[in-house]
Design an enzyme around this catalytic site. Structure first.
Site, PDB file in Angstrom:
ATOM      1  N   SER A  98       0.921  -1.120  -0.106  1.00 48.73           N
ATOM      2  CA  SER A  98       0.012   0.051  -0.018  1.00 48.73           C
ATOM      3  C   SER A  98       0.832   1.413  -0.069  1.00 48.73           C
ATOM      4  O   SER A  98       1.929   1.345   0.592  1.00 48.73           O
ATOM      5  CB  SER A  98      -0.937  -0.097   1.144  1.00 48.73           C
ATOM      6  OG  SER A  98      -1.564   1.250   1.456  1.00 48.73           O
ATOM      7  N   TYR A 155      -2.059  -1.368   9.750  1.00 48.88           N
ATOM      8  CA  TYR A 155      -2.085  -1.564   8.474  1.00 48.88           C
ATOM      9  C   TYR A 155      -0.927  -1.612   7.785  1.00 48.88           C
ATOM     10  O   TYR A 155      -0.257  -2.238   7.082  1.00 48.88           O
ATOM     11  CB  TYR A 155      -3.459  -0.989   7.988  1.00 48.88           C
ATOM     12  CG  TYR A 155      -3.668  -1.384   6.591  1.00 48.88           C
ATOM     13  CD1 TYR A 155      -4.297  -2.260   5.995  1.00 48.88           C
ATOM     14  CD2 TYR A 155      -3.272  -0.273   5.635  1.00 48.88           C
ATOM     15  CE1 TYR A 155      -4.422  -2.550   4.322  1.00 48.88           C
ATOM     16  CE2 TYR A 155      -3.397  -0.534   4.280  1.00 48.88           C
ATOM     17  CZ  TYR A 155      -3.859  -1.413   3.841  1.00 48.88           C
ATOM     18  OH  TYR A 155      -4.051  -1.669   2.487  1.00 48.88           O
TER      19      TYR A 155
HETATM   20  N1  LIG Z   1      -8.360  -0.381  -2.700  1.00 47.47           N
HETATM   21  C1  LIG Z   1      -7.445   0.308  -2.340  1.00 47.47           C
HETATM   22  O1  LIG Z   1      -7.369   1.537  -2.251  1.00 47.47           O
HETATM   23  C2  LIG Z   1      -6.060  -0.079  -1.646  1.00 47.47           C
HETATM   24  C3  LIG Z   1      -4.806   0.590  -1.650  1.00 47.47           C
HETATM   25  C4  LIG Z   1      -3.914   0.057  -1.153  1.00 47.47           C
HETATM   26  C5  LIG Z   1      -3.742  -1.188  -0.873  1.00 47.47           C
HETATM   27  N2  LIG Z   1      -4.897  -2.225  -1.075  1.00 47.47           N
HETATM   28  C6  LIG Z   1      -4.735  -3.568  -1.057  1.00 47.47           C
HETATM   29  O2  LIG Z   1      -5.167  -4.182  -2.168  1.00 47.47           O
HETATM   30  C7  LIG Z   1      -5.586  -5.539  -1.558  1.00 47.47           C
HETATM   31  C8  LIG Z   1      -7.073  -5.795  -2.296  1.00 47.47           C
HETATM   32  O3  LIG Z   1      -7.882  -4.999  -1.625  1.00 47.47           O
HETATM   33  P1  LIG Z   1      -9.236  -4.486  -2.272  1.00 47.47           P
HETATM   34  O4  LIG Z   1      -9.188  -2.858  -2.248  1.00 47.47           O
HETATM   35  O5  LIG Z   1      -9.478  -5.051  -3.649  1.00 47.47           O
HETATM   36  O6  LIG Z   1     -10.271  -5.089  -1.192  1.00 47.47           O
HETATM   37  P2  LIG Z   1     -11.581  -5.408  -1.123  1.00 47.47           P
HETATM   38  O7  LIG Z   1     -12.476  -4.870  -2.278  1.00 47.47           O
HETATM   39  O8  LIG Z   1     -12.202  -5.005   0.359  1.00 47.47           O
HETATM   40  O9  LIG Z   1     -11.737  -7.237  -1.364  1.00 47.47           O
HETATM   41  C9  LIG Z   1     -10.726  -7.795  -0.305  1.00 47.47           C
HETATM   42  C10 LIG Z   1     -10.783  -9.213  -0.845  1.00 47.47           C
HETATM   43  O10 LIG Z   1     -10.100  -9.768   0.304  1.00 47.47           O
HETATM   44  C11 LIG Z   1     -10.734 -10.892   0.771  1.00 47.47           C
HETATM   45  N3  LIG Z   1     -10.282 -11.090   2.408  1.00 47.47           N
HETATM   46  C12 LIG Z   1     -10.610  -9.963   3.261  1.00 47.47           C
HETATM   47  N4  LIG Z   1     -10.284 -10.880   4.561  1.00 47.47           N
HETATM   48  C13 LIG Z   1      -9.929 -11.908   4.228  1.00 47.47           C
HETATM   49  C14 LIG Z   1      -9.314 -13.033   5.054  1.00 47.47           C
HETATM   50  N5  LIG Z   1      -9.214 -12.822   6.327  1.00 47.47           N
HETATM   51  N6  LIG Z   1      -8.807 -14.139   4.195  1.00 47.47           N
HETATM   52  C15 LIG Z   1      -9.237 -14.118   3.020  1.00 47.47           C
HETATM   53  N7  LIG Z   1      -9.649 -13.184   2.446  1.00 47.47           N
HETATM   54  C16 LIG Z   1      -9.822 -12.278   2.851  1.00 47.47           C
HETATM   55  C17 LIG Z   1     -12.375 -10.679   0.470  1.00 47.47           C
HETATM   56  O11 LIG Z   1     -12.891 -11.834   0.509  1.00 47.47           O
HETATM   57  P3  LIG Z   1     -14.477 -11.936   0.807  1.00 47.47           P
HETATM   58  O12 LIG Z   1     -14.905 -11.365  -0.439  1.00 47.47           O
HETATM   59  O13 LIG Z   1     -14.890 -13.286   0.626  1.00 47.47           O
HETATM   60  O14 LIG Z   1     -14.964 -11.162   1.867  1.00 47.47           O
HETATM   61  C18 LIG Z   1     -12.126  -9.922  -0.871  1.00 47.47           C
HETATM   62  O15 LIG Z   1     -11.954 -11.018  -1.786  1.00 47.47           O
HETATM   63  C19 LIG Z   1      -5.604  -5.573  -0.163  1.00 47.47           C
HETATM   64  O16 LIG Z   1      -4.638  -6.384   0.229  1.00 47.47           O
HETATM   65  C20 LIG Z   1      -5.381  -4.150   0.505  1.00 47.47           C
HETATM   66  O17 LIG Z   1      -5.049  -4.080   1.564  1.00 47.47           O
HETATM   67  C21 LIG Z   1      -5.910  -1.650  -1.569  1.00 47.47           C
END
Ligand SMILES: NC(=O)c1ccc[n+]([C@@H]2O[C@H](COP(=O)([O-])OP(=O)(O)OC[C@H]3O[C@@H](n4cnc5c(N)ncnc54)[C@H](OP(=O)(O)O)[C@@H]3O)[C@@H](O)[C@H]2O)c1
Length: 243
Positions: A138, A151
């Site tokens: 991130s 985080y």
């Molecule tokens: N969006 C942003 O702005 C952003 C910025 C920086 C970094 N990131 C990173 O990018 C990655 C993806 O994030 P996203 O934005 O796509 O999030 P998201 O839309 O909230 O999706 C999260 C995904 O992770 C799964 N998940 C959550 N907790 C879990 C656990 N304990 N075990 C297994 N799976 C789990 C969820 O599964 P379910 O659907 O089954 O709940 C879902 O598939 C993350 O690592 C996040 O920290 C995102």
């Protein structure tokens, strides 16, 4: 067919990455934690266009389940080996350091650092020479952002771990990189509302938030030969966040 695993592939960046990988001819094992129906939708989208995909349940915060998860992966792979692993699953939590509980701290650590460490260890024997691992970190590792200290600290740890993995797995010709998104339109941390999106866009040089597909294309590039000489890097995909 080259097969890759994407954790957290039911929604957001993980789902977009699964679709992009399939478009590039990779077979996909995507995992979900609680949202089986959404994972099945991604699988159906891939198979409907002639690709190969399967969804498996996995709580990345529960290392005790990794041995049985590996067996399920072996069953899906058959005689194949893994060509890639994306440690993507994650969740956000806003709470200042002054009020973070030990339970919240441990939960974030388990999913964002301990989970990727031991899941990679569990799946390493299934990986073929030339495989590629991508760890999602991130931009909050570079810019101190209010309320996300644990985080961001664990994501920072994952960036360090990325370099150590690259060093230790190089002998097996396995590359390891981190992709560090900025503000991306997903459901992370409760998602965006208009005011939050306007704020994040104003903090981004390109004047908007990013879309999950824009991160997915970079991850897919790192998983394939297009990224074949990129190793041990953290690549920020953020449109110029807080520069
Ligand atoms: N969006 C942003 O702005 C952003 C910025 C920086 C970094 N990131 C990173 O990018 C990655 C993806 O994030 P996203 O934005 O796509 O999030 P998201 O839309 O909230 O999706 C999260 C995904 O992770 C799964 N998940 C959550 N907790 C879990 C656990 N304990 N075990 C297994 N799976 C789990 C969820 O599964 P379910 O659907 O089954 O709940 C879902 O598939 C993350 O690592 C996040 O920290 C995102």
């Amino acid at each position: 067919m080259n097969m890759v695993i994407i954790t957290g592939g039911s929604r957001g960046i993980g789902a977009s990455t699964a679709l992009e990988c399939a478009r590039r001819g990779l077979g996909v094992i995507l995992t979900y934690n609680s949202q089986a129906a959404k994972a099945d939708q991604v699988v159906s989208q891939i198979t409907a266009s002639g690709g190969k995909a399967a969804a498996l349940q996995l709580d990345v915060g529960d290392t005790r389940s990794f041995a049985s998860f590996r067996k399920e992966v072996e069953r899906v792979l058959g005689s194949d080996q893994l060509a890639g692993l994306v440690n993507n699953a994650g969740y956000g939590l806003y709470n200042p350091i002054a009020t973070v509980t030990e339970t919240e701290f441990d939960g974030l650590m388990n999913v964002h650092l301990k989970g990727p460490f031991f899941l990679t260890q569990a799946l390493l024997p299934l990986m073929k020479p030339g495989a590629s691992i991508v760890n999602l970190t991130s931009a909050t590792t570079r810019v101190a952002t209010a309320g996300v200290a644990p985080y961001a600290a664990f994501k920072g740890g994952l960036e360090v771990l990325t370099r150590y993995m690259a060093k230790e797995f190089g002998e097996q010709r396995i590359r390891v990189n981190a992709v560090s998104p900025g503000a991306i339109r997903t459901e992370l941390g409760g998602g965006l509302n208009d005011a939050f999106e306007t704020l994040l866009a104003s903090q981004t040089a390109l004047g908007r938030v990013g879309e999950p597909e824009e991160v997915a294309r970079v991850i897919a590039t790192l998983l394939t030969e297009d990224g074949g000489w990129i190793n041990a890097q953290t690549i920020e995909v953020a449109g110029g966040y807080n520069i």
